[in-house]
Design an enzyme around this catalytic site. Structure first.
Site, short mmCIF file in Angstrom:
data_model
loop_
_atom_site.label_atom_id
_atom_site.label_comp_id
_atom_site.label_asym_id
_atom_site.label_seq_id
_atom_site.Cartn_x
_atom_site.Cartn_y
_atom_site.Cartn_z
N LEU A 106 31.47 -62.71 33.26
CA LEU A 106 30.93 -64.09 33.32
C LEU A 106 31.49 -64.89 34.48
CD1 LEU A 106 30.59 -65.68 29.77
CD2 LEU A 106 28.84 -64.57 31.16
N ALA B 29 17.50 -52.25 24.54
CA ALA B 29 16.80 -51.11 23.92
C ALA B 29 17.43 -50.84 22.55
CB ALA B 29 16.91 -49.89 24.82
N ALA C 277 16.97 -62.90 29.90
CA ALA C 277 16.26 -61.83 30.59
C ALA C 277 15.67 -60.96 29.49
CB ALA C 277 17.21 -61.02 31.46
N TRP D 80 19.45 -53.06 32.83
CA TRP D 80 18.41 -53.22 33.86
C TRP D 80 17.13 -53.85 33.31
CZ3 TRP D 80 21.71 -53.07 37.28
CH2 TRP D 80 22.69 -52.08 37.34
N GLU E 191 30.50 -98.51 47.01
CA GLU E 191 30.54 -99.95 47.33
C GLU E 191 31.82 -100.31 48.08
OE1 GLU E 191 30.03 -98.44 44.43
OE2 GLU E 191 29.06 -99.73 42.97
N LEU F 134 23.10 -66.72 19.12
CA LEU F 134 23.55 -68.01 19.67
C LEU F 134 22.35 -68.82 20.18
CD1 LEU F 134 26.14 -69.61 20.08
CD2 LEU F 134 26.27 -68.69 22.39
N CYS G 238 33.91 -102.18 40.73
CA CYS G 238 33.21 -102.56 41.96
C CYS G 238 32.58 -103.94 41.82
CB CYS G 238 32.14 -101.53 42.31
SG CYS G 238 32.86 -99.95 42.79
C1 AOF Z 1 31.40 -93.12 41.21
N1 AOF Z 1 31.13 -93.46 42.50
O1 AOF Z 1 30.31 -94.81 44.03
C2 AOF Z 1 30.11 -95.41 41.76
C3 AOF Z 1 30.38 -95.04 40.40
O2 AOF Z 1 36.36 -92.93 36.97
P1 AOF Z 1 35.83 -93.78 38.05
O3 AOF Z 1 36.63 -95.05 38.23
O4 AOF Z 1 35.66 -93.07 39.37
O5 AOF Z 1 34.38 -94.28 37.59
C4 AOF Z 1 33.31 -93.41 37.48
C5 AOF Z 1 32.08 -94.14 37.00
O6 AOF Z 1 31.83 -95.32 37.78
C6 AOF Z 1 30.82 -93.32 37.11
O7 AOF Z 1 30.63 -92.51 35.98
C7 AOF Z 1 29.72 -94.38 37.23
O8 AOF Z 1 29.34 -94.79 35.92
C8 AOF Z 1 30.42 -95.56 37.90
N2 AOF Z 1 30.01 -95.80 39.35
N3 AOF Z 1 31.04 -93.90 40.19
O9 AOF Z 1 31.98 -92.11 40.96
C9 AOF Z 1 30.51 -94.56 42.83
N4 AOF Z 1 29.49 -96.56 42.09
ZN ZN Z 2 32.53 -98.58 41.08
#
Ligand code: AOF
Ligand code: ZN
Length: 384
Positions: free
Chosen positions: A234, A193, A184, A200, A83, A302, A115
């Site tokens: 890993l 085995a 697997a 394998w 945004e 596990l 935002c």
């Molecule tokens: C994003 N990108 O464009 C929007 C998000 O830690 P912050 O401030 O970056 O916030 C992350 C959170 O903000 C994310 O988990 C989501 O819930 C919200 N919106 N996050 O990274 C974006 N619009």
């Molecule tokens: Zn945001």
């Protein structure tokens, strides 16, 4: 636990005072707004962008004629939210605009500011979003916008929007990582085995594919038993054996002591030794470290512990066309004595990989995850 290492739709904004204070999802979005949402979705999908642990998000700003005046997408944790990018592009034209965002605008100060506030301050008069924010720390933007008198509508192309981030959405909704169990086995369900040899069981192609899957997850989990029996690295390497720059966290679960020379404790990748048998504690610890997707590669003990705790969500199984007749079974005791108590799976996909049958399933009753069963094609190869 010890760590090692349209504008048509816009007419409705005239009535926004009456709906002030509540966000709605009444299906009033115009075709122009739907098109803008589709564009926001494709912006969010810009290739080669890794936003983890944040979601992929796209945003488009429309003026009163429905023309696009700004757009943006989230590029990762060190960058602005989508945004904010779109608002920066639109500048003063944002006043009176409609914001179309794939995810409900955030309402919190995290790595960046809210935002919702930025949209209100910019003079946006309508906000259309796709997926409600499942992140409890960030949600509430829709109501904050509505309380400020902005006409808000959610749920537009909601499924497409959610499909941008199936793993992130799952992890936020459940507040734990998604667990994919990879195994697997032979046709008769043996993972080794009688003499413990297991190398394998599946084909070279299957083993290479497992490396590609590892490259996409945040953590690979095994038990102490697998370390003691197989001493695996890993790690994820390319076809020349070179370590990829981003390695998943290696996690060893269990209370048995590990030899200091165990390969999983080397410096090739970070490792967490979780000295517990409580797999839900392990998942809580991993979630707190922003692990959203766990690949469970452990042995029968596990695997059984995760299944008994109902903490297995998805299964990718490679079944090799060979029989052993003896040797350890795929999974340990599940407290199942009668067929009606069997752990039920729903198969989502079956295919051949290098002569093995690969099947992808989810635990019975869980919703489809909409995760592409084929890992992204990379150069990675070579299973440990
Ligand atoms: C994003 N990108 O464009 C929007 C998000 O830690 P912050 O401030 O970056 O916030 C992350 C959170 O903000 C994310 O988990 C989501 O819930 C919200 N919106 N996050 O990274 C974006 N619009
Ligand atoms: Zn945001």
């Amino acid at each position: 636990m010890v760590e090692e290492t349209d504008v048509a739709g816009r007419a409705s904004s005239a009535g926004r005072a009456s709906s002030a204070g509540r966000a709605s999802s009444t299906g009033r979005a115009s075709s122009t707004e739907h098109e803008a949402m589709a564009r926001a979705v494709s912006l969010a999908r810009t290739p080669d962008v890794r936003t983890h642990p944040n979601p992929q998000v796209g945003a488009v700003l429309l003026d009163a004629t429905g023309a696009e005046i700004g757009s943006g997408f989230h590029r990762g944790v060190d960058h602005s939210h989508a945004e904010i990018e779109a608002l920066a592009q639109a500048g003063h034209l944002a006043r009176g605009a409609t914001a179309v965002v794939t995810l409900e605008p955030c309402n919190h100060t995290g790595r960046t500011g809210p935002c919702s506030e930025a949209l209100i301050n910019a003079g946006v008069v309508r906000a259309v979003y796709g997926q409600p924010d499942p992140n409890p720390l960030a949600r509430g933007g829709a109501d904050a916008l509505a309380a400020a008198g902005i006409d808000v509508e959610g749920g537009v192309l909601a499924e497409e929007a959610r499909s941008l981030n199936p793993v992130w959405s799952f992890a936020m909704e459940r507040q734990r990582p998604l667990v994919t169990w990879k195994f697997a086995a032979t046709l008769d369900g043996r993972v080794a085995a009688a003499d413990k040899t297991s190398r394998w069981i599946s084909s070279a192609e299957s083993r290479a594919e497992v490396h590609r899957i590892r490259a996409e997850v945040d953590a690979v989990v095994i038990g102490t038993g697998t370390v003691l029996a197989d001493d695996p690295h890993l790690t994820v390497r390319d076809e020349r054996g070179v370590l990829l720059s981003r390695q998943p966290l290696r996690v060893v679960v269990g209370e048995r002591r590990l030899p200091t020379a165990a390969r999983v404790l080397d410096s090739a990748a970070p490792t967490l030794v979780a000295e517990t048998r409580d797999v839900s504690v392990v998942l809580d610890t991993l979630f707190a470290r922003d692990v959203h997707h766990v690949l469970l590669e452990g042995g029968p003990t596990l695997a059984a512990a995760f299944l008994r705790a109902d903490l297995t969500d998805r299964v990718i199984g490679y079944v090799g066309p060979r029989l052993l007749g003896s040797g350890p079974a795929l999974v340990g005791a599940l407290d199942v004595d009668t067929i009606s108590d069997a752990v039920e799976l729903t198969i989502d996909d079956v295919c051949l990989v290098g002569g093995d049958i690969r099947w992808t399933a989810r635990l019975h009753g869980s919703a489809p995850l909409f995760i592409n069963p084929d890992p992204a094609t990379t150069d990675t190869e070579r299973a440990d």
